[in-house]
Design a protein around this motif. Structure first.
Motif, PDB file in Angstrom:
ATOM      1  N   VAL A 176      11.887  -6.269 -17.141  1.00 42.05           N
ATOM      2  CA  VAL A 176      12.149  -5.927 -15.776  1.00 42.05           C
ATOM      3  C   VAL A 176      11.198  -5.655 -14.805  1.00 42.05           C
ATOM      4  O   VAL A 176       9.891  -6.080 -15.159  1.00 42.05           O
ATOM      5  CB  VAL A 176      12.691  -4.273 -15.947  1.00 42.05           C
ATOM      6  N   SER A 177      11.752  -5.525 -13.671  1.00 45.09           N
ATOM      7  CA  SER A 177      10.671  -5.540 -12.533  1.00 45.09           C
ATOM      8  C   SER A 177       9.564  -4.456 -12.817  1.00 45.09           C
ATOM      9  O   SER A 177       9.784  -3.703 -13.501  1.00 45.09           O
ATOM     10  CB  SER A 177      11.083  -5.105 -11.339  1.00 45.09           C
ATOM     11  N   PHE A 178       8.133  -4.850 -12.641  1.00 45.69           N
ATOM     12  CA  PHE A 178       6.887  -4.167 -12.731  1.00 45.69           C
ATOM     13  C   PHE A 178       6.562  -4.058 -14.123  1.00 45.69           C
ATOM     14  O   PHE A 178       5.463  -3.598 -14.483  1.00 45.69           O
ATOM     15  CB  PHE A 178       7.098  -2.640 -12.255  1.00 45.69           C
ATOM     16  N   ASN A 179       7.146  -4.620 -15.003  1.00 49.64           N
ATOM     17  CA  ASN A 179       6.780  -4.360 -16.546  1.00 49.64           C
ATOM     18  C   ASN A 179       6.425  -5.650 -17.189  1.00 49.64           C
ATOM     19  O   ASN A 179       6.155  -5.446 -18.609  1.00 49.64           O
ATOM     20  CB  ASN A 179       7.964  -3.804 -17.166  1.00 49.64           C
ATOM     21  N   LEU A 180       6.227  -6.565 -16.820  1.00 50.85           N
ATOM     22  CA  LEU A 180       5.721  -7.924 -17.520  1.00 50.85           C
ATOM     23  C   LEU A 180       4.645  -7.769 -18.236  1.00 50.85           C
ATOM     24  O   LEU A 180       4.405  -8.354 -18.953  1.00 50.85           O
ATOM     25  CB  LEU A 180       5.762  -9.387 -16.574  1.00 50.85           C
ATOM     26  N   GLU A 181       3.491  -7.152 -17.716  1.00 46.24           N
ATOM     27  CA  GLU A 181       2.243  -6.948 -18.229  1.00 46.24           C
ATOM     28  C   GLU A 181       2.255  -6.263 -19.472  1.00 46.24           C
ATOM     29  O   GLU A 181       1.949  -6.668 -20.594  1.00 46.24           O
ATOM     30  CB  GLU A 181       1.353  -6.169 -17.265  1.00 46.24           C
ATOM     31  N   ARG A 182       3.376  -5.230 -19.738  1.00 50.49           N
ATOM     32  CA  ARG A 182       3.461  -4.442 -20.998  1.00 50.49           C
ATOM     33  C   ARG A 182       4.392  -5.379 -22.016  1.00 50.49           C
ATOM     34  O   ARG A 182       4.195  -5.424 -23.010  1.00 50.49           O
ATOM     35  CB  ARG A 182       4.384  -3.214 -20.627  1.00 50.49           C
ATOM     36  N   VAL A 183       5.263  -6.194 -21.540  1.00 52.60           N
ATOM     37  CA  VAL A 183       5.793  -7.331 -22.226  1.00 52.60           C
ATOM     38  C   VAL A 183       4.921  -8.332 -23.121  1.00 52.60           C
ATOM     39  O   VAL A 183       4.834  -8.643 -23.933  1.00 52.60           O
ATOM     40  CB  VAL A 183       7.001  -7.682 -21.670  1.00 52.60           C
ATOM     41  N   LEU A 232      14.939  -4.864 -10.803  1.00 52.28           N
ATOM     42  CA  LEU A 232      15.363  -3.213 -10.313  1.00 52.28           C
ATOM     43  C   LEU A 232      15.318  -3.052  -8.706  1.00 52.28           C
ATOM     44  O   LEU A 232      15.300  -2.042  -8.117  1.00 52.28           O
ATOM     45  CB  LEU A 232      14.209  -2.586 -10.736  1.00 52.28           C
ATOM     46  N   TYR A 233      15.324  -4.416  -7.981  1.00 53.82           N
ATOM     47  CA  TYR A 233      15.305  -4.214  -6.264  1.00 53.82           C
ATOM     48  C   TYR A 233      16.819  -4.261  -6.130  1.00 53.82           C
ATOM     49  O   TYR A 233      17.613  -4.680  -6.819  1.00 53.82           O
ATOM     50  CB  TYR A 233      14.545  -5.370  -5.840  1.00 53.82           C
ATOM     51  N   GLY A 251       0.929  -1.341  -0.124  1.00 57.60           N
ATOM     52  CA  GLY A 251       0.110   0.051  -0.094  1.00 57.60           C
ATOM     53  C   GLY A 251       0.870   1.358  -0.144  1.00 57.60           C
ATOM     54  O   GLY A 251       0.242   2.289   0.142  1.00 57.60           O
ATOM     55  N   TYR A 252       2.307   1.119  -0.169  1.00 55.67           N
ATOM     56  CA  TYR A 252       2.945   2.439  -0.300  1.00 55.67           C
ATOM     57  C   TYR A 252       3.012   2.778  -1.872  1.00 55.67           C
ATOM     58  O   TYR A 252       2.943   2.184  -2.641  1.00 55.67           O
ATOM     59  CB  TYR A 252       4.322   2.010   0.419  1.00 55.67           C
ATOM     60  N   THR A 253       3.275   4.174  -1.773  1.00 59.07           N
ATOM     61  CA  THR A 253       3.487   4.808  -2.878  1.00 59.07           C
ATOM     62  C   THR A 253       5.069   4.604  -3.589  1.00 59.07           C
ATOM     63  O   THR A 253       5.806   5.212  -2.450  1.00 59.07           O
ATOM     64  CB  THR A 253       3.205   6.355  -2.926  1.00 59.07           C
ATOM     65  N   ILE A 254       5.206   3.863  -4.405  1.00 61.52           N
ATOM     66  CA  ILE A 254       6.511   3.928  -4.996  1.00 61.52           C
ATOM     67  C   ILE A 254       6.785   4.102  -6.557  1.00 61.52           C
ATOM     68  O   ILE A 254       5.653   4.163  -7.272  1.00 61.52           O
ATOM     69  CB  ILE A 254       7.155   2.369  -4.684  1.00 61.52           C
ATOM     70  N   PRO A 255       7.969   4.366  -6.655  1.00 63.60           N
ATOM     71  CA  PRO A 255       8.169   4.634  -8.128  1.00 63.60           C
ATOM     72  C   PRO A 255       8.515   3.267  -8.920  1.00 63.60           C
ATOM     73  O   PRO A 255       8.862   2.178  -8.478  1.00 63.60           O
ATOM     74  CB  PRO A 255       9.742   5.155  -8.274  1.00 63.60           C
ATOM     75  N   LYS A 256       7.695   3.149 -10.237  1.00 62.27           N
ATOM     76  CA  LYS A 256       7.647   1.715 -10.999  1.00 62.27           C
ATOM     77  C   LYS A 256       8.152   2.510 -12.484  1.00 62.27           C
ATOM     78  O   LYS A 256       7.964   3.545 -12.552  1.00 62.27           O
ATOM     79  CB  LYS A 256       6.304   1.277 -10.850  1.00 62.27           C
ATOM     80  N   VAL A 257       8.203   1.385 -13.276  1.00 58.48           N
ATOM     81  CA  VAL A 257       8.360   1.528 -14.625  1.00 58.48           C
ATOM     82  C   VAL A 257       7.753   0.610 -15.523  1.00 58.48           C
ATOM     83  O   VAL A 257       7.248  -0.409 -15.363  1.00 58.48           O
ATOM     84  CB  VAL A 257      10.406   1.409 -14.901  1.00 58.48           C
ATOM     85  N   LYS A 258       7.192   1.117 -16.923  1.00 59.73           N
ATOM     86  CA  LYS A 258       6.824   0.299 -17.803  1.00 59.73           C
ATOM     87  C   LYS A 258       7.153   0.855 -19.019  1.00 59.73           C
ATOM     88  O   LYS A 258       7.829   1.768 -19.261  1.00 59.73           O
ATOM     89  CB  LYS A 258       5.447   0.479 -17.546  1.00 59.73           C
ATOM     90  N   THR A 259       7.292  -0.068 -20.172  1.00 58.79           N
ATOM     91  CA  THR A 259       7.400   0.372 -21.343  1.00 58.79           C
ATOM     92  C   THR A 259       6.689   1.610 -21.623  1.00 58.79           C
ATOM     93  O   THR A 259       5.667   1.776 -21.613  1.00 58.79           O
ATOM     94  CB  THR A 259       7.219  -0.870 -22.337  1.00 58.79           C
ATOM     95  N   SER A 260       7.617   2.468 -22.302  1.00 65.57           N
ATOM     96  CA  SER A 260       7.152   3.769 -22.998  1.00 65.57           C
ATOM     97  C   SER A 260       6.073   3.603 -23.968  1.00 65.57           C
ATOM     98  O   SER A 260       6.254   2.677 -25.088  1.00 65.57           O
ATOM     99  CB  SER A 260       8.111   4.736 -23.508  1.00 65.57           C
ATOM    100  N   GLY A 261       4.837   4.078 -23.795  1.00 65.65           N
ATOM    101  CA  GLY A 261       4.043   4.154 -25.131  1.00 65.65           C
ATOM    102  C   GLY A 261       4.331   4.383 -26.382  1.00 65.65           C
ATOM    103  O   GLY A 261       3.916   3.628 -27.419  1.00 65.65           O
ATOM    104  N   LYS A 262       4.986   5.469 -26.393  1.00 69.84           N
ATOM    105  CA  LYS A 262       5.920   5.727 -27.797  1.00 69.84           C
ATOM    106  C   LYS A 262       6.766   4.830 -28.235  1.00 69.84           C
ATOM    107  O   LYS A 262       6.717   4.607 -29.475  1.00 69.84           O
ATOM    108  CB  LYS A 262       6.541   7.208 -27.471  1.00 69.84           C
ATOM    109  N   ARG A 263       7.483   4.186 -27.317  1.00 68.88           N
ATOM    110  CA  ARG A 263       8.308   3.310 -27.775  1.00 68.88           C
ATOM    111  C   ARG A 263       7.618   1.872 -28.444  1.00 68.88           C
ATOM    112  O   ARG A 263       7.992   1.283 -29.232  1.00 68.88           O
ATOM    113  CB  ARG A 263       9.483   2.942 -26.642  1.00 68.88           C
TER     114      ARG A 263
END
Length: 457
Positions: free
Chosen positions: A402-409, A456-457, A349-361
């Motif tokens: 990478v961590s957090f981005n498997l859904e986009r992959v 990314l941990y 439940g904490y706010t943390i930075p995450k990454v995902k594939t850029s939509g433009k890319r």
């Protein structure tokens, strides 16, 4: 340098190669590495060290070693001579090259310019310079020498085109910094045509601070001013270092080291109120700021700093991004190295930075997949096409998983596979198969496995 056409020449070349190349694979490369290591150690021990007699490193043995590292499948330069053709008389060719360098008569040939799609930019192209084989060897050795001198003094904020550093290290370090620190504002910096606007005179002044070998420096000037051949027209290069030139990345890093990195670490950090840190990968720059007022001042100061050295900040794309974990309002996002950084919620439940594939890319890559499938659909059998297609998907997974981005992959693989299916059904007027039949085909020849390749941990 001439092509070998006689039987005697080929036989002579083969006999010499058995001796010269085998030596090039062992002793000369080890000797070169030893000399470069000594240069690096001296540079690391004394950051103000000066270097002379570097031109002596351009020996026949060292150039053979560099030749062996070149990829044979790369496009040819303006002379259209391949690595295999050059290798047929390698001993004589390199001996002639060394003699020309000793006489100061060696002049790099113009690079052949080709335009390739610019990643993430709709319809835009970027120039790529292709040098001849002989120039590539000299560029490779030049890059190794410069790397040995400057790598020990480059700063931790720089990640691009450096040994033991890569994109994923930069992404991980940035993500961890955002997680551990109270960063509120991000400066997303965009430079206009960085590689193409590097000022030759200023670059040489920077190099002269540490390098005192005038002949070595003169050959770098010749390399920079070799010119470009585009669509049959020759043009002089008064600024910039062609992307595709093997020495360009390290030259660009040297320029950025003095113009941006040192200035930021030694000047900017002394005049800010809050904590700030910069992450730079070549010309891709992100600055994290704790204080909003600092961010505004840094952006303005950086613009002036770049202008001083004939570089330009793209003000249309450079922006301040709100990225405050403690602010309950919706925060903004920014892109870095093909990923979008955003604030999300963790499992606890904490706010943390995450990454995902850029939509433009992602859109850009799917467009390229579509064009490839359309172009290749009639050129080989279905199975071979599928194997090549899955190889491309495997490359995408290797970078973006990478961590957090498997859904986009998974999403990318789904849409890419649908594009492949569409074009396979357009190989003739008659439909090849339906979706159910295609899914059975994929069970026999499955898609690459999706799993986290870079934590990314």
């Amino acid at each position: 340098m001439k092509r070998v056409t006689t039987v005697e020449g080929r036989i002579y070349g083969k006999i010499v190669l058995e001796r010269e190349i085998m030596q090039g694979r062992t002793k000369p490369m080890n000797s070169l590495e030893t000399k470069l290591t000594k240069i690096a150690q001296h540079s690391n021990k004394d950051r103000n060290a000066e270097f002379k007699w570097l031109i002596q490193l351009y020996s026949k043995e060292n150039l053979v070693s560099c030749f062996l590292t070149l990829e044979g499948r790369k496009a040819t330069g303006i002379d259209k001579i391949t690595k295999v053709e050059y290798e047929q008389d390698l001993y004589r060719n390199i001996e002639n090259l060394v003699n020309k360098m000793k006489r100061m008569s060696y002049r790099p040939k113009p690079v052949k310019e080709v335009l390739i799609p610019k990643e993430g930019s709709k319809g835009k192209m970027r120039p790529l310079g292709i040098s001849v084989i002989e120039d590539k060897m000299v560029q490779k050795l030049t890059a190794l020498i410069l790397e040995a001198i400057y790598e020990p003094i480059f700063m931790d904020c720089s990640y691009g085109f450096r040994p033991k550093r890569n994109c994923h290290m930069a992404i991980k370090d940035l993500k961890n910094y955002l997680f551990q620190n109270n960063c509120k504002i991000i400066i997303d910096v965009d430079l206009k045509n960085y590689f193409g606007t590097i000022d030759h005179k200023i670059l040489m002044e920077f190099l002269e601070l540490k390098i005192k070998d005038k002949i070595f420096l003169r050959y770098i000037v010749r390399m920079l001013k070799a010119g470009v051949l585009s669509d049959g027209e020759f043009r002089m290069t008064e600024e910039g270092s062609p992307q595709g030139n093997i020495a360009s990345p390290v030259l660009a890093n040297i320029f950025a080291h003095y113009v941006i990195d040192e200035w930021f670490e030694q000047v900017v950090k002394k005049h800010v109120q809050g904590k700030t840190k910069m992450f730079r990968y070549a010309d891709d720059i992100v600055v994290c700021c704790e204080n909003e007022n600092d961010a505004t001042r840094i952006q303005k100061a950086m613009k002036n700093r770049l202008n001083k050295y004939n570089l330009q900040m793209n003000m249309e794309k450079t922006k301040l991004v709100r990225f405050d974990k403690s602010d309950k309002r919706k925060q903004e996002t920014f892109d870095f190295l093909g990923f979008t950084f955003y604030l999300g919620i963790s499992k606890r439940g904490y706010t943390i930075p995450k990454v995902k594939t850029s939509g433009k890319r992602m859109r850009s890559k799917l467009k390229r997949v579509n064009l490839w499938c359309k172009k290749m659909r009639d050129r080989m059998k279905m199975k071979e096409l599928w194997l090549r297609f899955t190889s491309k998907l495997r490359g995408h997974i290797q970078y973006y998983a990478v961590s957090f981005n498997l859904e986009r992959v998974y999403k990318f693989l789904y849409y890419a596979t649908r594009l492949f299916y569409k074009w396979m059904n357009r190989r003739s007027q008659k439909r090849s198969f339906n979706w159910e039949k295609f899914k059975r085909f994929m069970k026999i020849y499955p898609l690459p496995k999706v799993e986290v390749k870079h934590s990314l941990y």
